[in-house]
Design a protein around this motif. Sequence first.
Motif, PDB file in Angstrom:
ATOM      1  N   ALA A  11     -67.385 -12.997   1.590  1.00 39.87           N
ATOM      2  CA  ALA A  11     -68.225 -11.938   1.010  1.00 39.87           C
ATOM      3  C   ALA A  11     -67.684 -10.555   1.337  1.00 39.87           C
ATOM      4  N   SER A  35     -70.653 -17.484   2.945  1.00 38.47           N
ATOM      5  CA  SER A  35     -69.877 -16.678   3.877  1.00 38.47           C
ATOM      6  C   SER A  35     -70.541 -16.657   5.237  1.00 38.47           C
ATOM      7  N   ASP A  36     -69.710 -16.630   6.288  1.00 37.09           N
ATOM      8  CA  ASP A  36     -70.336 -16.553   7.617  1.00 37.09           C
ATOM      9  C   ASP A  36     -70.766 -15.119   7.932  1.00 37.09           C
ATOM     10  N   GLN A  37     -70.161 -14.123   7.257  1.00 34.48           N
ATOM     11  CA  GLN A  37     -70.565 -12.722   7.452  1.00 34.48           C
ATOM     12  C   GLN A  37     -70.687 -12.031   6.103  1.00 34.48           C
ATOM     13  N   THR A  43     -64.295  -7.103   7.245  1.00 34.06           N
ATOM     14  CA  THR A  43     -63.155  -6.171   7.313  1.00 34.06           C
ATOM     15  C   THR A  43     -63.313  -5.110   6.228  1.00 34.06           C
ATOM     16  N   SER A  44     -63.807  -5.535   5.066  1.00 40.02           N
ATOM     17  CA  SER A  44     -63.952  -4.612   3.938  1.00 40.02           C
ATOM     18  C   SER A  44     -64.864  -3.429   4.285  1.00 40.02           C
ATOM     19  N   MET A  50     -59.516   3.781  -0.121  1.00 42.75           N
ATOM     20  CA  MET A  50     -58.756   4.670  -1.021  1.00 42.75           C
ATOM     21  C   MET A  50     -57.945   3.845  -2.005  1.00 42.75           C
ATOM     22  N   VAL A 166     -67.644 -22.190   6.707  1.00 47.53           N
ATOM     23  CA  VAL A 166     -66.988 -23.371   6.143  1.00 47.53           C
ATOM     24  C   VAL A 166     -65.829 -23.723   7.069  1.00 47.53           C
ATOM     25  N   GLY A 307     -53.996  -7.734   2.284  1.00 51.32           N
ATOM     26  CA  GLY A 307     -53.477  -6.868   3.345  1.00 51.32           C
ATOM     27  C   GLY A 307     -54.080  -5.475   3.372  1.00 51.32           C
ATOM     28  N   ALA A 308     -53.182  -4.467   3.323  1.00 58.07           N
ATOM     29  CA  ALA A 308     -53.618  -3.071   3.468  1.00 58.07           C
ATOM     30  C   ALA A 308     -54.147  -2.489   2.160  1.00 58.07           C
ATOM     31  N   GLY A 310     -56.507  -4.126  -0.281  1.00 56.72           N
ATOM     32  CA  GLY A 310     -57.516  -4.940  -0.974  1.00 56.72           C
ATOM     33  C   GLY A 310     -58.385  -4.148  -1.942  1.00 56.72           C
ATOM     34  N   PHE A 311     -58.804  -2.939  -1.538  1.00 56.09           N
ATOM     35  CA  PHE A 311     -59.654  -2.157  -2.450  1.00 56.09           C
ATOM     36  C   PHE A 311     -58.857  -1.696  -3.663  1.00 56.09           C
ATOM     37  N   SER A 312     -57.573  -1.414  -3.457  1.00 56.73           N
ATOM     38  CA  SER A 312     -56.748  -0.876  -4.543  1.00 56.73           C
ATOM     39  C   SER A 312     -56.501  -1.882  -5.662  1.00 56.73           C
TER      40      SER A 312
END
Length: 341
Positions: A11, A35-37, A43-44, A50, A166, A307-308, A310-312
Amino acid sequence: MVAPKVAVVGAGVIGLSTALCIAETCPSCSVTVLSDQFSPNTTSDVAAGMLIPHTYPDTPIHMQKQWFKETFTYLFAISNSAEASEAGIHLVSGWQVFKNTPKEELPFWSNIVLGFRPMSEEELRKFPQHRFGQAFTTLKCDCPPYLLWLEKRLEATGVQMRTRKVADLWELHSEYDVVVNCAGIGAHQLVGDMELFPIRGQVLKVHAPWVKNFIRDGDGLTYIYPGVHSVTLGGTREKDSWNLSPDPGTTKDIFERCCSLEPSLRGAQDIKVKVGLRPSRQSVRLQREVLSQGGVKLPVVHNYGQGAGGFSVHMGTAKEAARLVGECIAALQGSSSRAKL
Ligand code: FAD
């Protein structure tokens, strides 16, 4: 098969955006996020959010460009709508500055962000230690509000959300027809992917509402990214470190580096420290796999390792994962109609 059952594990921004794309492209599917969290504990939630792509060495550049373009287009539309504030999406202009002129003066994403151009001599005077720079306008997600906005969209589309750890994807085979693995760094243990490694990142979130432009050192280590509620100051890139505890020495170092780029930050208040593990690989793992035990099969789609960046790239990779889920469902429907003959 009346309503194919799809489970999305994870999630973070990848799991939520993938679940949304599946629900939108396959309205007859019953989609569940396991999801466990959830936000604010992923991390997200730590990311600066950016839209400046990271490069994956073993993923073809044309794919990376397409993923970035699709993500930029999706978020640009939100930034121009009444949803922008709730979704935490906004345009931000600023500078990427270099101590030496980079080999690649025009990155592959330069014609996707807005108004990309070399900085003028006058602009560069603000950065006496830097010789070259690029000015452009991009998008930024304020991550926790964006994740909550995605969760709300999912609920409105009828997607279920369940807290569950899971241990093995196979444990889902009796309940679901297709499983989508968006476990981020959790995939290291979940599917034993030894090509996946953490790159630890520590950032500060500070109150400095007068900072309106982003500043990024071209080495990618030091950055100042203003958001709606706080400014993110970064950062670190520590390969293979699994340590989630903030380091006070690193906090001081980040603050000093950012103040040397933007001295007014000495007046920043309410400093909060966050740490996250970037789920890193040489290439994003975006592929189908069929697990099989004793003649029973479970189609899986993997979507992790951003990696660095994910949002992009999240909407681009989510769309591709949803297309792969569609292929799995078509294959299942083909085999069930053959079985009836
Ligand atoms: P996560 O957010 O970690 O989500 C994984 C999910 O899977 C979680 O919900 C977790 O609980 C769940 N999970 C894991 N294992 C299991 C299991 N066994 N069972 C059930 N659930 C499981 N990217 C950008 O594009 N721009 C930036 O400016 C940017 N800044 C960053 C700054 C920092 C300091 C860091 C650390 C990262 C930054 N990133 C940035 C990268 C970005 O944060 C990641 O690429 C992205 O968050 C990865 O998302 P994800 O959904 O794959 O992982």
